[in-house]
Write a protein that holds these residues in place. Structure first.
Motif, PDB file in Angstrom:
ATOM      1  N   PRO B 220    -111.012  14.814  56.317  1.00 53.83           N
ATOM      2  CA  PRO B 220    -111.082  16.214  55.871  1.00 53.83           C
ATOM      3  C   PRO B 220    -109.854  16.998  56.339  1.00 53.83           C
ATOM      4  CG  PRO B 220    -113.109  15.542  57.009  1.00 53.83           C
ATOM      5  CD  PRO B 220    -112.096  14.468  57.247  1.00 53.83           C
ATOM      6  N   VAL B 221    -109.627  18.141  55.711  1.00 63.16           N
ATOM      7  CA  VAL B 221    -108.544  19.054  56.082  1.00 63.16           C
ATOM      8  C   VAL B 221    -108.935  19.741  57.398  1.00 63.16           C
ATOM      9  CG1 VAL B 221    -107.438  21.205  55.387  1.00 63.16           C
ATOM     10  CG2 VAL B 221    -107.829  19.411  53.683  1.00 63.16           C
ATOM     11  N   GLN B 222    -108.139  19.531  58.444  1.00 62.72           N
ATOM     12  CA  GLN B 222    -108.533  20.027  59.776  1.00 62.72           C
ATOM     13  C   GLN B 222    -107.368  20.692  60.487  1.00 62.72           C
ATOM     14  OE1 GLN B 222    -111.022  16.728  61.841  1.00 62.72           O
ATOM     15  NE2 GLN B 222    -110.104  15.732  60.078  1.00 62.72           N
ATOM     16  N   PHE B 223    -106.924  21.804  59.946  1.00 66.55           N
ATOM     17  CA  PHE B 223    -105.786  22.503  60.535  1.00 66.55           C
ATOM     18  C   PHE B 223    -106.041  22.900  61.993  1.00 66.55           C
ATOM     19  CE2 PHE B 223    -103.777  26.631  61.531  1.00 66.55           C
ATOM     20  CZ  PHE B 223    -102.451  26.214  61.536  1.00 66.55           C
ATOM     21  N   ASP B 224    -107.282  23.266  62.294  1.00 73.27           N
ATOM     22  CA  ASP B 224    -107.592  23.752  63.650  1.00 73.27           C
ATOM     23  C   ASP B 224    -107.424  22.679  64.708  1.00 73.27           C
ATOM     24  OD1 ASP B 224    -109.727  22.531  62.267  1.00 73.27           O
ATOM     25  OD2 ASP B 224    -111.138  23.226  63.800  1.00 73.27           O
ATOM     26  N   ALA B 259    -105.738   3.353  66.864  1.00 75.15           N
ATOM     27  CA  ALA B 259    -107.073   2.798  67.089  1.00 75.15           C
ATOM     28  C   ALA B 259    -107.979   3.833  67.755  1.00 75.15           C
ATOM     29  CB  ALA B 259    -106.969   1.550  67.955  1.00 75.15           C
ATOM     30  N   ARG B 260    -107.374   4.834  68.422  1.00 74.32           N
ATOM     31  CA  ARG B 260    -108.181   5.807  69.168  1.00 74.32           C
ATOM     32  C   ARG B 260    -108.426   7.092  68.392  1.00 74.32           C
ATOM     33  NH1 ARG B 260    -105.306   7.482  73.640  1.00 74.32           N
ATOM     34  NH2 ARG B 260    -103.388   6.880  72.580  1.00 74.32           N
ATOM     35  N   GLY B 261    -107.794   7.243  67.238  1.00 75.27           N
ATOM     36  CA  GLY B 261    -107.964   8.465  66.463  1.00 75.27           C
ATOM     37  C   GLY B 261    -106.685   8.787  65.719  1.00 75.27           C
ATOM     38  N   ILE B 262    -106.708   9.904  64.991  1.00 71.52           N
ATOM     39  CA  ILE B 262    -105.554  10.294  64.191  1.00 71.52           C
ATOM     40  C   ILE B 262    -104.707  11.294  64.985  1.00 71.52           C
ATOM     41  CG2 ILE B 262    -104.821  11.432  62.054  1.00 71.52           C
ATOM     42  CD1 ILE B 262    -106.372   9.158  61.085  1.00 71.52           C
ATOM     43  N   GLU B 263    -103.430  11.029  65.070  1.00 70.04           N
ATOM     44  CA  GLU B 263    -102.516  12.013  65.661  1.00 70.04           C
ATOM     45  C   GLU B 263    -102.132  13.024  64.588  1.00 70.04           C
ATOM     46  OE1 GLU B 263     -99.113  10.035  67.216  1.00 70.04           O
ATOM     47  OE2 GLU B 263    -100.286   8.647  68.443  1.00 70.04           O
ATOM     48  N   LEU B 264    -102.110  14.313  64.960  1.00 67.53           N
ATOM     49  CA  LEU B 264    -101.792  15.377  64.005  1.00 67.53           C
ATOM     50  C   LEU B 264    -101.001  16.406  64.791  1.00 67.53           C
ATOM     51  CD1 LEU B 264    -102.431  16.190  61.055  1.00 67.53           C
ATOM     52  CD2 LEU B 264    -104.438  17.405  61.911  1.00 67.53           C
ATOM     53  N   ARG B 265     -99.674  16.354  64.672  1.00 68.12           N
ATOM     54  CA  ARG B 265     -98.867  17.150  65.594  1.00 68.12           C
ATOM     55  C   ARG B 265     -97.556  17.581  64.973  1.00 68.12           C
ATOM     56  NH1 ARG B 265     -95.791  12.776  68.743  1.00 68.12           N
ATOM     57  NH2 ARG B 265     -96.597  10.802  67.970  1.00 68.12           N
ATOM     58  N   VAL B 266     -97.168  18.813  65.288  1.00 71.27           N
ATOM     59  CA  VAL B 266     -95.886  19.366  64.855  1.00 71.27           C
ATOM     60  C   VAL B 266     -95.141  19.786  66.112  1.00 71.27           C
ATOM     61  CG1 VAL B 266     -94.770  21.309  63.681  1.00 71.27           C
ATOM     62  CG2 VAL B 266     -96.784  20.223  62.660  1.00 71.27           C
ATOM     63  N   LEU B 348    -106.975  13.027  67.452  1.00 66.35           N
ATOM     64  CA  LEU B 348    -106.725  12.768  68.872  1.00 66.35           C
ATOM     65  C   LEU B 348    -106.194  14.043  69.539  1.00 66.35           C
ATOM     66  CD1 LEU B 348    -106.991   9.994  70.295  1.00 66.35           C
ATOM     67  CD2 LEU B 348    -104.550   9.661  69.869  1.00 66.35           C
ATOM     68  N   PRO B 349    -106.806  14.476  70.656  1.00 64.80           N
ATOM     69  CA  PRO B 349    -106.227  15.638  71.364  1.00 64.80           C
ATOM     70  C   PRO B 349    -104.824  15.283  71.846  1.00 64.80           C
ATOM     71  CG  PRO B 349    -108.368  15.016  72.291  1.00 64.80           C
ATOM     72  CD  PRO B 349    -107.971  13.932  71.353  1.00 64.80           C
ATOM     73  N   MET B 350    -103.943  16.288  71.933  1.00 61.58           N
ATOM     74  CA  MET B 350    -102.543  16.019  72.273  1.00 61.58           C
ATOM     75  C   MET B 350    -102.418  15.303  73.612  1.00 61.58           C
ATOM     76  SD  MET B 350     -99.658  16.227  70.745  1.00 61.58           S
ATOM     77  CE  MET B 350     -98.151  15.484  71.359  1.00 61.58           C
ATOM     78  N   GLU B 410     -99.510  11.642  76.941  1.00 64.44           N
ATOM     79  CA  GLU B 410     -99.076  13.005  77.296  1.00 64.44           C
ATOM     80  C   GLU B 410     -99.763  13.478  78.583  1.00 64.44           C
ATOM     81  OE1 GLU B 410     -97.254  15.175  74.695  1.00 64.44           O
ATOM     82  OE2 GLU B 410     -97.990  17.175  75.188  1.00 64.44           O
ATOM     83  N   ARG B 411    -101.000  13.113  78.762  1.00 66.55           N
ATOM     84  CA  ARG B 411    -101.737  13.481  79.968  1.00 66.55           C
ATOM     85  C   ARG B 411    -101.016  12.967  81.227  1.00 66.55           C
ATOM     86  NH1 ARG B 411    -106.986  14.369  80.587  1.00 66.55           N
ATOM     87  NH2 ARG B 411    -107.658  13.499  78.596  1.00 66.55           N
ATOM     88  N   SER B 412    -100.546  11.713  81.180  1.00 67.70           N
ATOM     89  CA  SER B 412     -99.839  11.135  82.327  1.00 67.70           C
ATOM     90  C   SER B 412     -98.512  11.846  82.549  1.00 67.70           C
ATOM     91  CB  SER B 412     -99.546   9.655  82.091  1.00 67.70           C
ATOM     92  OG  SER B 412    -100.697   8.982  81.694  1.00 67.70           O
ATOM     93  N   PHE B 413     -97.834  12.143  81.444  1.00 68.35           N
ATOM     94  CA  PHE B 413     -96.547  12.800  81.569  1.00 68.35           C
ATOM     95  C   PHE B 413     -96.720  14.195  82.176  1.00 68.35           C
ATOM     96  CE2 PHE B 413     -92.906  15.262  80.187  1.00 68.35           C
ATOM     97  CZ  PHE B 413     -91.867  14.408  80.499  1.00 68.35           C
TER      98      PHE B 413
END
Lengths: 439, 439
Positions: B220-224, B259-266, B348-350, B410-413
């Protein structure tokens, strides 16, 4: 997901593209059904060598040997032809159309040479013919031109549409190899066939360009009118000079609409190194399109290979699946334009084409030689854009002069060359490469 | 050429895109009819400012002021919405759907934010919604993803989808300008608006990426759920260091299936200078797609502007014209996948995204500082790929250390950065830019 019956395919040929088609369809069965809304299944495979076919498809699918007879099978909806060539492939496609099947093919030679006959037969039977796989492998160039840019007046198309020759040119440039060595390397790596004629002589590129020109301009398929020149005469020396002048040499297929007619030509071309397409290296393809509203767009990807071509073939199968029961006016015309709306604008003979030139002549390093060259060009109305002279002469007193001209008609350039080769200081043999700005 | 009645359009909005649509349709009327098999005519234009609309369309076409009321007109088949935004545009589109009209829109914000609602309404009424103009201007990206690559499992999409920010980054690099100066230049030249927030903060890019991710992955479209970071914090110093390390910095929209989810990032991204997309400069757009069968393909062109966007809008109008009377299953689903076949794979959360980093820290030029940095990263399980230290310190005894890491979460970084900024030799403020190979 859907109660609709599966679409059944007869697959003609199980070589490189056929086996890729089989493999991708197996692997992405679910993903494809999620998009198409129907399952797509291969009913049988037609192959001359049954054992070889079995090695690819296993025991689950019947293998038949007579492609022309097989297409009559009432159980199949779509015939996918990936045999290639203009023999059995043509007979099988015409037979399939006669039996009311829809056609998906990746056969550029067949459509470039016999497209008129095949499209007419399909039109009479209301059959679809989809051929995305015939041009630039996985890149959806035909869909882009037929549909994505449908609101535009296409001005020109310029493409690297033969991966083999682009690989050879990339190797010549990167490693300073002569043509013969780069060709051998391409053959060892499987990028070129044992008989590389179709690729290195520009014939394959001209097949594809012919199809693109028809779709871009709404003209009939006219392979016999294309000007075709390959890369076999290119030297690493010319590549080096081109580089120094800020250019790269690519084998381009160029189709351009002019007030005097349509240009349709395949030849090595100098293009500014700063253009994106100049950086397309290796066996990749790229198509540049100049359209009046969209401006310049570029499409890049693998131009050949098993799965990249299968990607295009199966995209066509999905399109055909969707529109199998649609009315003819709901389908995109084979060649983008309505068959009754084709244009009869002629193809411009190469002598009438206007372009710029790279010229390298070997001369005796005497005072006044350059002046003679410049004067001869000026007398023919050809002006010089840039010039490169390689320092003092070699131990035989000879040197290279490289000239970039402004645009002129090929006829004028050829006439000037006749006079230039007759100059006493000019040694036999010269290089003449056309140059395009692509801006 | 054809006896079929003309298709009638209600055009909502006559600004940049609307006037381009009007102009291209006028100019290419014949060329379009030759392809579509029917004439396409604008029945009326809806605009708040009648005088301004008249200046574009002249007296031949009625101008109405109430878009929402106008779409009820039984004389029109298709509503073309190029007002933009989520106010009147949304009301007018929903009203048009309720009246059984088909929709063509270039409104990325509306579809990214309210796509679910609008597609559901259209589906219930059997209306088409075409939105090629919403992403990357004239480049037929949506058609390519929905149809051209339909047989593939899309692995990732990475695109320069905001021309304004790409223009600014290109100017910063070419002229060594700081962000603020490059922005001013973009505003003077009309590439950036007076309030540039949507463009430079990555919001516009995220709208487009959201649509591409839905079409690419069947979600689905998930801009949020998108991670959005703009280019306002980028410094010319980081661009210079990136260059030295063989990279360019681009604002990329990245959607990737893991495998863990979709990355969606700008976010701003270092990419190898050798990649074709690294050479996409100015206000141009380019989309890279990695697909399992096709491999990597790239699509390049003008990402905005009056006629380039009109090219996409009118291509949609032609598609809709063709399929207006077709059965729903004969049409390509709005978001490429059948509505009952969407996937519920999460975004996937950032903090969970795995990528590489460029890190620049300003440090006191003491012995052991580099060792402390390296140790801190190593303790967090982050390995170093390359390092750049700028000679001896300045007159304050400070110097820049630039580190490229290997991939890490990113969490480790972020955890490592908390410890790094607490090191006594580390000065306040640092740059952290994500890095992608795009191979």
């Amino acid at each position: 997901m859907t109660a609709m019956e599966a679409v059944k395919i007869g697959l003609l040929g199980i070589g490189t593209v056929g086996s890729g088609t089989f493999r991708v369809l197996e692997r992405n069965r679910e993903e494809i059904a999620r998009r198409a809304g129907r399952r797509i299944e291969i009913a049988w495979v037609a192959a001359r060598d049954v054992a070889k076919a079995r090695a690819v498809v296993g025991d689950a699918i019947p293998v038949v040997t007579d492609a022309v007879a097989a297409v009559a099978d009432p159980a199949i909806d779509i015939v996918v032809e990936v045999i290639g060539g203009t023999g059995v492939a043509k007979d099988a496609i015409l037979a399939a159309i006669a039996h009311g099947k829809h056609i998906v093919t990746a056969n550029k030679a067949l459509l470039a040479l016999h497209g008129g006959e095949i499209f007419a037969a399909a039109s009479a039977r209301g059959a679809m013919i989809a051929f995305e796989g015939a041009v630039s492998g996985c890149i959806p160039t035909i869909k882009v031109l037929r549909e994505g840019l449908a609101a535009n007046r296409i001005e020109w198309i310029a493409g690297i549409v033969n991966g083999t020759s682009n690989f050879i040119l990339s190797e010549m440039r990167a490693k300073g190899l002569p043509f013969a060595d780069a060709l051998s390397e391409a053959q060892v790596l499987g990028y070129a066939e044992a008989d590389p004629t179709f690729d290195v002589e520009g014939i394959d590129a001209a097949h594809k360009l012919t199809l693109l020109s028809a779709i871009g301009f709404g003209i009939p398929v006219q392979f016999d009118k294309a000007y075709v020149e390959g890369i076999t005469a290119l030297t690493d020396r010319d590549m080096t000079y081109a580089e120094k002048l800020g250019y790269r040499i690519k084998l381009l297929g160029i189709a351009r609409r002019t007030a005097r007619g349509i240009e349709l030509r395949v030849h090595p071309t100098l293009i500014p190194a700063s253009r994106l397409i100049a950086s397309v290296d290796g066996a990749m393809n790229a198509i540049l399109v100049k359209a009046d509203a969209a401006g310049v767009t570029l499409y890049y990807g693998a131009g050949a290979g098993s799965e990249p071509t299968a990607s295009a073939v199966l995209a066509d199968v999905i399109d055909v699946t969707r529109l199998m029961r649609a009315e003819p006016q709901e389908r995109v015309p084979y060649l983008a334009f309505q068959p009754d709306a084709l244009s009869d604008v002629g193809i411009l003979p190469m002598a009438e084409v206007e372009t710029s030139y790279y010229l390298r002549v070997r001369v005796r390093d005497d005072v006044g030689v350059l002046a003679d060259l410049a004067r001869t060009l000026a007398d023919a109305g050809i002006s010089i854009d840039a010039m490169l002279q390689q320092g003092p002469g070699d131990d035989r007193g000879e040197t290279d002069i490289v000239i970039l001209t402004h645009p002129t008609r090929e006829r004028s350039f050829d006439a000037a060359m006749e006079r230039i080769v007759a100059l006493p200081a000019v040694r036999p043999g010269y290089s003449r490469i056309r140059r395009e700005d692509l801006g």
